[in-house]
Structures are given as structure tokens and as C-alpha cells.
Design an enzyme around this catalytic site. Structure first.
Site, short mmCIF file in Angstrom:
data_model
loop_
_atom_site.label_atom_id
_atom_site.label_comp_id
_atom_site.label_asym_id
_atom_site.label_seq_id
_atom_site.Cartn_x
_atom_site.Cartn_y
_atom_site.Cartn_z
N GLY A 4 0.81 -1.23 0.26
CA GLY A 4 -0.03 -0.29 -0.28
C GLY A 4 0.79 1.14 0.63
O GLY A 4 2.13 1.31 0.44
N CYS A 5 0.27 2.42 -0.37
CA CYS A 5 1.46 3.91 -0.23
C CYS A 5 1.28 3.78 0.89
O CYS A 5 2.74 4.33 1.03
CB CYS A 5 0.39 4.76 -0.91
SG CYS A 5 -1.32 5.09 -0.34
N TYR A 6 1.11 3.96 1.81
CA TYR A 6 1.41 4.45 3.37
C TYR A 6 2.29 3.94 4.13
O TYR A 6 2.78 3.91 4.30
CB TYR A 6 0.05 4.62 4.38
CG TYR A 6 -0.78 5.93 4.47
CD1 TYR A 6 -0.71 7.67 4.43
CD2 TYR A 6 -2.63 5.31 3.20
CE1 TYR A 6 -1.33 8.29 4.42
CE2 TYR A 6 -3.09 6.78 3.77
CZ TYR A 6 -2.58 7.97 3.96
OH TYR A 6 -3.65 9.25 4.55
#
Lengths: 344, 344, 344, 344
Positions: free
Chosen positions: B147-149
Site C-alpha cells: 500500500g501507499c502509506y
């Protein structure tokens, strides 16, 4: 205290109305309504009001019964029936939508694809461009509040056309509007990742404000005026700026033009003609009821470039509506509208 | 040429994938699909591709049959069946969604409220954090792309946790993401008049990236790591920045910490540890596959503040997916990903 | 009518002061001064005032002589001499700068690298956090108006610390500010092409608001409180939001915490504790004197996340200064400050 | 490999040049210079290059000696002497400034208030509008790279003027530019708190691109063409959009006009004539070398509205310069310039 009601109070123009009216010393907001959000609290839609204006959205009937001054902010075609009721009950009605702006039903039919339901009612309508139609507004009971683009354009051209110093029938108008003009409904064009860092024209040669603009400009000029009108969507929240191109009559000098503008608006609080060399900027009118106008001259072609800017939600909608209410109730025209914009 | 296909190609991550893959010299985009937009041209959804990548969105079956390397960018719960097909046919599969990121089905059940359909398949999944799991990725056939985070956070904490120099189990992470992270769907929060000039946290203590972050950090630290994770929505298009607060062990000096970060990433092209005194800024990684990390020290409390920033669509999604593909095909890891951001 | 003067009236805080004071019914702006712009018209600096507040910037002496209530908005180190004059002449003085905020000269020396010129004067200073120090403010003649970050943080933590329900001495505060906080001076960081679409922390562990924050929090808690404070620059014009991380004492329940906040602020007009489930957003306080606080609970770690937001130019500067003036003159605390923000 | 040097490499156009050239397979950047920043590293000015293009800015002499292809990006009046040296040494020279754009010294004198130092040199200059002057560019040694506004305008009008289907001599052009067009220097107008949420025209009827626009349009039309040109500053980073108003000759139909545009550009990679009904948007050309053109027709007045948009830093500066270099070296015109914009 004026008992005010708002029909169609869930949209941006409605919300701006009560936001401003809360600071008006002679107004009592009696009821506000919304068909889609009946029973919801204002702060459910607009959290900035939380705890400070916790009114519930009711139905239109409540508004019509309890208020004496009714504002309507509705999609076109829906206002007439409310105006009819108000007319019968002797209440004042200001329509922020398009139903009472056009003088001729055929224009309404052509651009809005609707017929008038109560044609007689339209005999009473007054076009609420406060500075231009002040005396009629004072006596009016039904006001068609001007559109946002038309307000910036008609105020920008009024001195010129009134004095017949334009050369041609055709005027080119390049307008740019902030995104609140597109309203509360979600659209691809106002989806942040698309809208941010974007800019483009839309509804070129087909925007519904066109007949309203041409109608009012023609009346000002006492002759037929046609416009090539191109609106654009600006990635900012508020403000309209119109850049208007007019060829001047050979007989008029640039100095005379500037003088005409100055004199026309010298007693108007809300219209500011900037000194030559200054440029109107929507930054300097945001959140206010001002219309700033700057004038520019291209000596090579004896061409005038008029820059006219307003806050589309205030002078272009709710603010001008309140200004008109003030006129109708013989109050200080500026009451509730004296906020000065920040420059930052 | 690698025959690439993309399932779920109508969303932002899908679009970023083919935008980047068009500049990859070893890739042929064979087919792209979308259930909602089958039959539409890419440029109907994303006009920037008009005339230059005029592929039609097809169905998922077409992709599965004709591509050898399949990317999927789908809502959670939908990827497993495609991974299953790929697994049976000996094709490589990179999932940009959440279905192959968690090691334990119980975490997936708790946070995504779904069961695994093919539990065996998950034995083969590799977490595609390229810099950390490079060797496993090279041999993998099913990648759960981070995921991005989590990408910004795990890269920011990897050197620290690997060397066990944090004092506590609990780490506070304050993250901020641009609006593309919210995707293509229209929402109130990404409606321009609301989102512009706005800022707020969301899904506090409840964001679904939490178990992924804790899982990966715990593996890095070989001990249990817990995070208080607060994501915020930034009024910009691209980029994630995570401000991470860690108490340092008394025995480790600030200089040693900086040295550990430098050495850990000195051979990595895409991770840049900035010189002390410089501050990471999402501006300087936008549209690139870089992860910039700056380190800051609060001597008063022997506290480390780590700032880690990526472009959420590139290193946080499509870029890292391509980096993983490059690893799986034994290509230059940087192929197709060498663009340097503008600073303006 | 109170005769008001402003020293240092060319900066943003000064401009916001007279912008707001123009709507205050008991105030007469007598004179405003600026050393750099003496002789200039306000509208030369801030065109939004053109034609509606055409006052000329004069020298400081004029202000000191003719006003009874003096606001100063100056770089640190410059206010003391004006406070001295006011003190001698029996005039009231509100300093929007940093010179009268710190209780101990040694803190001022350490963080601002200046000595006090008139140490005795500081015996009289009152920290102008209106809601917390209301009674002292009413009797004060010299007010140190709180900094923008400290206002958002101290109001956000006041109920918690007053009731001693935090677990640790150390509190982590991740703050984000709009660009007006950086002031009118041109900088690389606020150059549009750099600042737009950018985000980054700055002055990490070294911001000058740190001692002010720790001083006030410690006083509230009656114990030593330390903060790890990280400010960030947001690409918006106005607003500060602070995300504050506190471990709760085991003995206190989340419900009790929320209840304490509610009760503490239930009679405050300008502080709004949002219902649980709602999230504070700077959008909903912009251009107002509100401080919105939302509370969030991470049950897994008995951790409280406090989100506190203000308009940095209003509650964080000019608005709170006016609120303090209202208290000092025994006026309605809300006079001139009742504007409600738009949500769009 | 072409040995490339850049003089004036500290500004935005210079930085965009090496950012793009780093992705060009046939180019070696030999030296870059800056008088103001000699000795500084590129990443000191533009942190996005940190660790990936760590070249030091040197002096102009170094560039002139070691490069064979020299780009100059300088304020007007400074390029001639470098062009002179290049001319003598048989090196190729592309000027991104204004010194080699005007055909007649008298225009240069009138608008830039300078004389030519080496009038003979200007005999050799070619106006680098790649699509229009391709054959001359191939043989040229000195290129005057077009201005950003002129590029969007001349490409937008080329098919029309070439076919003589406009009615009047005078054309109204309303252009809007992102802030990178204003360059790296700090100004009031690009100070974020002012620029953000702002919009206004500037240099109305006096912008220095005017003679360049009229010169090139007149050459295309083989007749005198005059423009009323109003540039505006858009609160976005990149992109120019020009809305151009032309009355069509009575004898030409709207369909024929569209057909002419289509045919003129059908083999051009970088110019895209959009399908009717679509609207050009700067969003869809940002960070690319594309020029998107959409055509709109106001049937009521037989009026054509042309919308032409480019990225001002790419097709409007560095990208077109590289395109011209490719032509001069007989390379694929698209080399290094094939990036496709994101739509988000």
C-alpha cells in the site's frame, strides 16, 4: 425584524444566504427548506455552522407560511409556483434561479426548454441588478436575481453601453469562474485530482446565461447587442472575472471612457472602478459584495479591455439578493454586506 | 518483449501503470480490462492519452488469456480468482490491491471482513517492498504490492528496526496523502470546493493499512511493533509524507542513527537519505519512483523524527509494481522508472 | 468608541486586525503605522481595501499619542519600548508578537537571543489565551497575545491537562499551518511554483513556539510537560491544525475524557467540541474566530488523538487580540467576531 | 553522443532542459553554467535532482568550450555574444530567450529597448516553431526558440491563416499561464498567500510576446495580422491555454474549418486536434510536449473559438528546444519527449 425564509436551502447559494443573513441586524431567519434534505440539520450539510446555526431543514410549505420575505434557490422551472403563492399572499419573493430573469417567454423556452406556467406573474418581475435597476427593485415584489456571469458582465459594460461609445454590435467576453459556481453536486470536472492544476473553457457558445446577458446589455444600449461568451472553470473556490473586449467609437477618447466609468459608479459602495494602471483581481473581492472594474486601453487598435470581477456567491448570488431585499425594505442597502475582503 | 495485461485498468493505479509502461522498452501492453468500462477507449476516461494510446478496455478474460504478466488493480476480495488462474497457467501476477499483503488470514478477516477463497495461494505470495524483499521478489510468481502509506512508512523505518535501535514497541505515525490516493470515485471529501483550502485527518485509528504496517514493521524488527497511525488528506494531487516519531535507545547516538540509514540505502537508486539539515518534501519526489527520507533529532528527548515521502501513485503503487516486474524478469530494476521530478 | 491604534500595521496580522476592526461597532481606528511603509496607503499594500479604508500608514509616534488601545504586530525585540510608553501613559497594550508571552527571561534569551530591556514591565504581562485566562485578561494592561500554533495546541490540551488525565510528561504534536503564517515577506518556500503541490515539515525540534507551548501546558497541568513539536507548511492560505498524541491514564475511560472536554467548553462561544465521529477540518474555521476540537480514541493502546484547528490569522492572531480587547473593555467578548465560516 | 551545454542553467527553463535531457539517449550533458550560482550544485537549487544529477554549475566559458550544442536561457540582450562565439566555432546554438525571435531589429528595439550587437548574426536565425519551420530548422545553426504564449497561439492559428479563412486582420487572444511562466524569481504576484485563490490579467496590451505573435501570424497568413493579446496568471504551476476568437469568412463552413485543422496536423505527433465536442484542457498536456487544440463554433455569428494548450515549460520552452535539437541532428524528432501526461 424581517421574517425571512429560504426555499432550496441546501445548495451553496442557500447556504451563503443564511451565512450572510446571520450577520444582518434586521433579519430573523424563520424557516429554511429542502426537498432532498428535509429533516437534516444545516450542520450535517455544512459543518461550519455546527453549534452556531443549528436549524433543521423543513419543507417548502413551512417557509411559505411563516416567512414574509422568501428567497428561492432552485433549479430552473421550480420557482414559479412559489412565486405564485407569494404573489397571492402579498409576500416578497427573490428568485436566485433563472425563472424570472428573461423578459420573453420565447427566450426561456429556447434556452431552458420550459414554458411559463403563470405568464402574468412575469409582468411583475424585476431584474435585480441593484445598481442599475434600483428604483424598480424598491417597488418590486418579485425579483429575478441576476446570474453570476451576467452580474460581472453587465456591471462591467453598463457605463459604456449607456453612453453608446462601443463601435460594434458584437462583444467578445472571456469569463472565468471558480468552482463554487458549479454547485454542490459532485461532478468529474470538480473532482479534486482532475480539477486541481486544471483549466479549460466549457459550454462554449451555448451557456444559458447568454440570453440573459444579451437581453440586459441590449436594454442598456437601447440597441441590439450580441455576445460571443466563453466561460472557463478556474481551480479556485470563489470568484468570477470577465475579460471583455470592445472596440471604441473613433470619436471617443480613452480618457473620456475612463471618466464615464468613474462618474457612473462614483456613488456606488459596491462597485469600485480602479485607478488606471491597476488590475482587477478576484482575490480582492472574495467573500465580499464588491464588483471591481479595471479598464485597459490598447491604443494600437482603439480597443478597450474591461476586467470585471465579483465573488460569484456574494455579488453574483446571495449578496446581491440581500442587497435587493434591503432595497425592497427601504433599509440601508449595505446592511449585512459590509465585509471587506482579505488580500491574503 | 513481455506481454503485459492489466485487470482493473480504469482506476488511477491502472492508468498510472500503462502511462509508465508505455515508456518501458521491454514491455508490450497486450490487453487492459475493466468491468465497468468494457468497450470504452482509454482516452474516454483519461483524455491525456488521446491519439497516443487508443486502446479499448476489454474484459478480464482477454487479459488472462493473452498476457504473461498480469497486474491487477481491484477492490479487495476480487483479486484471488485471477491470481488462481495465473497460478495454474504459470503466469506472473502482481496485485496492487490488498488481497496478497497480509500474512495471516485472520488479519484479513478482521480488517477486510472477507475470508480467503484459496488459502494455499497465499503460501506463494511475496510482499513487494522491492528494496527489502528483493531476493524473494525475483523468485516470486504472486506479489502483493505494498500500500501507499505502508511503503512510505516501512522504508522510513527499515534501517532503524533492522538494527533494533528504537526504544519502544509503539510508534506514532502522522501521515498525509494527496487526493489521488482517494481514487477516481467522486466523494464529498474530494469535491473541489470542499477539498481545496481544506485539511483534516480521517479513519483515525481505523485505517486498513494498519495491520499491513504493523506486520511488516514487526518482521523487520523481529519483535512486535505497534503503531498509532493517523492519515490526513492533503489538498494536492500526488504524494504521501509520513512524519514518524521514535524514541531512540539510550545506547545509540544520533550520529550512529544517521550512519545506519546512509549505509542501509547507499546502493539503492530509488531511496535517497537526504543530508542532515535538509527536509524531505513531497514536491521533490512527485511523478518519480523515489522515496526521500530525512532524519531529524530532538536532542532534548533523544527522539528521532523521520520524514519519509513518496509519490503515492508511483513508488506507492504503479512504479513499485513495475520495479517488482523488473526484478521478476531479471531486468534492470530501474527500467521505465528513471524520470527525475521537477522541483517546480 | 475606543480609540484604537496599530503599530506594525503593514504585515498580515496588522491587516487582519483592521479588516476585522472595521466591523466592530465600538472601535474607531485612529492611526496605524509602519516603519517600512510610512506614507503609503493601506490599499497600496492590500488592494482589497481600496476606496473603503483609505488610511495612510503613519509613524509609531502618532499611534502612541492618539490611541488609547494599542496593538503591536512586530518582529520580536521591538515591542517592549512601545509597551513601556503605554504603561507610563496608562494605555492598554496588546502585543501580537513574542515579547510578552514567556514568563521567564531566560527562556526568551535562549529562544529569541535577546535580553529584556524593561524586566519590570513583564511582571504585568498576561498571556492572552482568552478562554483560559479570562479573568486576568479583564484586568490586564499588557497582553502577550498567544502564537498561532500555541493557541491551537493549548486549547486542544487544556481540559486534559487541567484534569491530569494524561499518562506521560511528553506529548507529541504534529502541526500543520497555512502559508499566511509565514507572513508577507517573499521566501523560496512560499514562491508559488515551489509551494503549490508541496508539503513538508520545517524547524523540526527547534521552532520558537516550543517554550511558549511547554510553559502554558505545564501551567495548566501543574507539572512539567514537554513536547515534541513538528510544524509543517500546508499549501493553503489559512488555518492551523494540530494532531496531538496523548497516552491516557489507565484509570480514565474514553467516555470520561470526552465528557470532560464537553463540560470544559460548553459555555464558550469560540471553542467547539465536535460530536464523536466528526473530524475537525480547517475548512470549517477559516475566516472565523472558532477553535474546533475533535477527539479520537485508539482503544488498542488507550491513546487519545486530539485534533484542534483554528484560523491562524483570526483565533491565532488578530481575532483573539480583539477578543482580548473586548474583555479588557468589558464589552461583549464576541463583538466584531461573530462571522461564521463558509464550508465551501 | 551529442555534447550538450546549457548557459543560464539556474532558471526554470534551464532546469527543465536537463531534466528532460537526462532521459534522451543520444545526449551527454557536458557542462551547465550560471553567473549567479557558479560553484553551486544543481541540487542546491533544485533538490529533486539530489544524488541523481549532481553536476556543479560552472562558468559560461566552460560550456562554450566543451559543448558542441549550446542552449542558452538568459534574459534578453545577453545571448548574442554567445551565439557569436558558437557561430565562429561552428557550434549549434538554441536560444530560449527573446534575442533571436524577431525578424526586424526595429521591433527588438521597440519592445526590448536594445540594439543588435551583431546584426549579421540575425540573418542566420530560424524561428524554432518545429511543426511549421521544420525544414529550415534542420539546416539551421542558430535557433530562436519560440516564446510560450506564441507557441500556443501560432500552432492554434496556423491552419486557419495558412488557408486564409479568417475574415478580419484583427484577432482577439485571451491567454492564461501557470506560474512557472513567471520564473524562479520571487515576486509579490507569485507569493503563495497572494497567488493562491487569485486570478488576474497582466501586461494588458503591452506584453513583449506581442510583436513575436504578430510577426509569425502575419508570415503564416501572408498578410498583416494584428492581435489584441491579454495574458492572465493562473494559480497552477504549469500550462498555457489560449482562447482565440476569429470571425470566419462567409464562404467557409465550420465543417471545412475542422477538416483543415485535422489535415494540417494529422502527421504531427505533438499536435493533437481533438474531436469536435471535446475541450482542450491544460491538465491533459502538463509535463508533455503536446499541443492540444480544440475547435468550437458559434453558429450565430459564424465565429470560431480556438482553444490551444501546451505545457509552458515543455512545448513552450525546453521540450520544443529539444525537438529542434533533434531536427538539427537528424534524430527522431520525438526522442526524449514521448512522455504522456497523467490525467490526474
Amino acid at each position: 425584524m424581517i421574517k425571512v425564509g429560504i426555499i432550496g436551502a441546501s445548495g451553496y447559494a442557500g447556504a451563503e444566504l443564511y451565512r450572510l443573513l446571520l450577520g444582518h441586524k434586521d433579519v430573523n431567519i424563520i424557516a429554511i427548506s429542502s426537498q432532498s434534505y428535509e429533516g437534516k440539520m444545516i450542520s450535517d450539510l455544512y459543518p461550519s455552522f455546527y453549534g452556531r446555526f443549528d436549524m433543521m431543514l423543513t419543507n417548502d410549505q413551512e417557509v411559505l407560511e411563516n416567512a414574509e420575505m422568501i428567497f428561492a434557490s432552485l433549479p430552473h422551472g421550480l420557482s414559479e409556483k412559489y412565486a405564485k403563492v407569494c404573489d397571492e399572499k402579498g409576500k416578497k419573493f427573490i428568485d436566485l434561479g433563472a425563472d424570472f430573469r428573461l423578459d420573453h417567454e420565447k427566450d426561456y423556452q429556447q434556452w431552458y426548454l420550459h414554458d411559463y406556467q403563470y405568464p402574468d406573474l412575469h409582468e411583475k418581475q424585476v431584474y435585480g441588478l441593484s445598481e442599475v435597476n434600483r428604483e424598480q427593485i424598491k417597488k418590486a415584489t418579485i425579483i429575478g436575481n441576476p446570474g453570476c456571469y451576467p452580474t460581472s458582465i453587465t456591471l462591467g459594460l453598463y457605463p459604456l453601453l449607456k453612453h453608446h461609445i462601443q463601435k460594434d454590435e458584437k462583444i467578445i467576453i472571456d469569463s472565468k469562474s471558480g468552482t463554487t459556481g458549479a454547485g454542490k453536486s459532485l461532478t468529474e470536472d470538480t473532482h479534486f485530482p482532475k480539477c486541481n492544476e486544471s483549466f479549460h473553457p466549457y459550454k462554449i457558445a451555448s451557456h444559458r446565461h447568454t440570453p440573459e446577458i444579451e437581453q440586459e446589455l441590449s436594454k442598456m444600449a437601447h440597441q441590439n447587442i450580441e455576445v460571443v461568451f466563453t466561460p472557463h472553470l478556474l481551480p479556485v473556490n470563489r470568484g468570477i472575472i470577465s475579460t471583455i473586449y470592445v472596440s471604441l467609437k473613433d470619436s471617443v477618447s480613452w480618457e473620456a471612457v475612463y471618466d464615464i466609468y468613474q462618474k457612473t459608479y462614483q456613488d456606488e459602495y459596491f462597485v469600485r472602478v480602479l485607478p488606471t494602471g491597476k488590475v482587477a483581481d478576484l482575490k480582492f473581492v472574495q467573500y465580499s459584495n464588491f464588483c471591481d472594474i479595471s479598464l485597459h486601453y490598447d491604443a494600437r487598435y482603439h480597443q478597450l479591455i474591461i476586467v470585471s470581477t465579483i465573488d460569484n456567491m456574494v455579488k453574483g448570488a446571495a449578496g446581491q439578493a440581500i442587497q435587493n431585499m434591503n432595497l425592497m425594505y427601504d433599509l440601508d442597502e449595505k446592511e449585512g454586506l459590509m465585509m471587506i475582503p482579505a488580500s491574503f
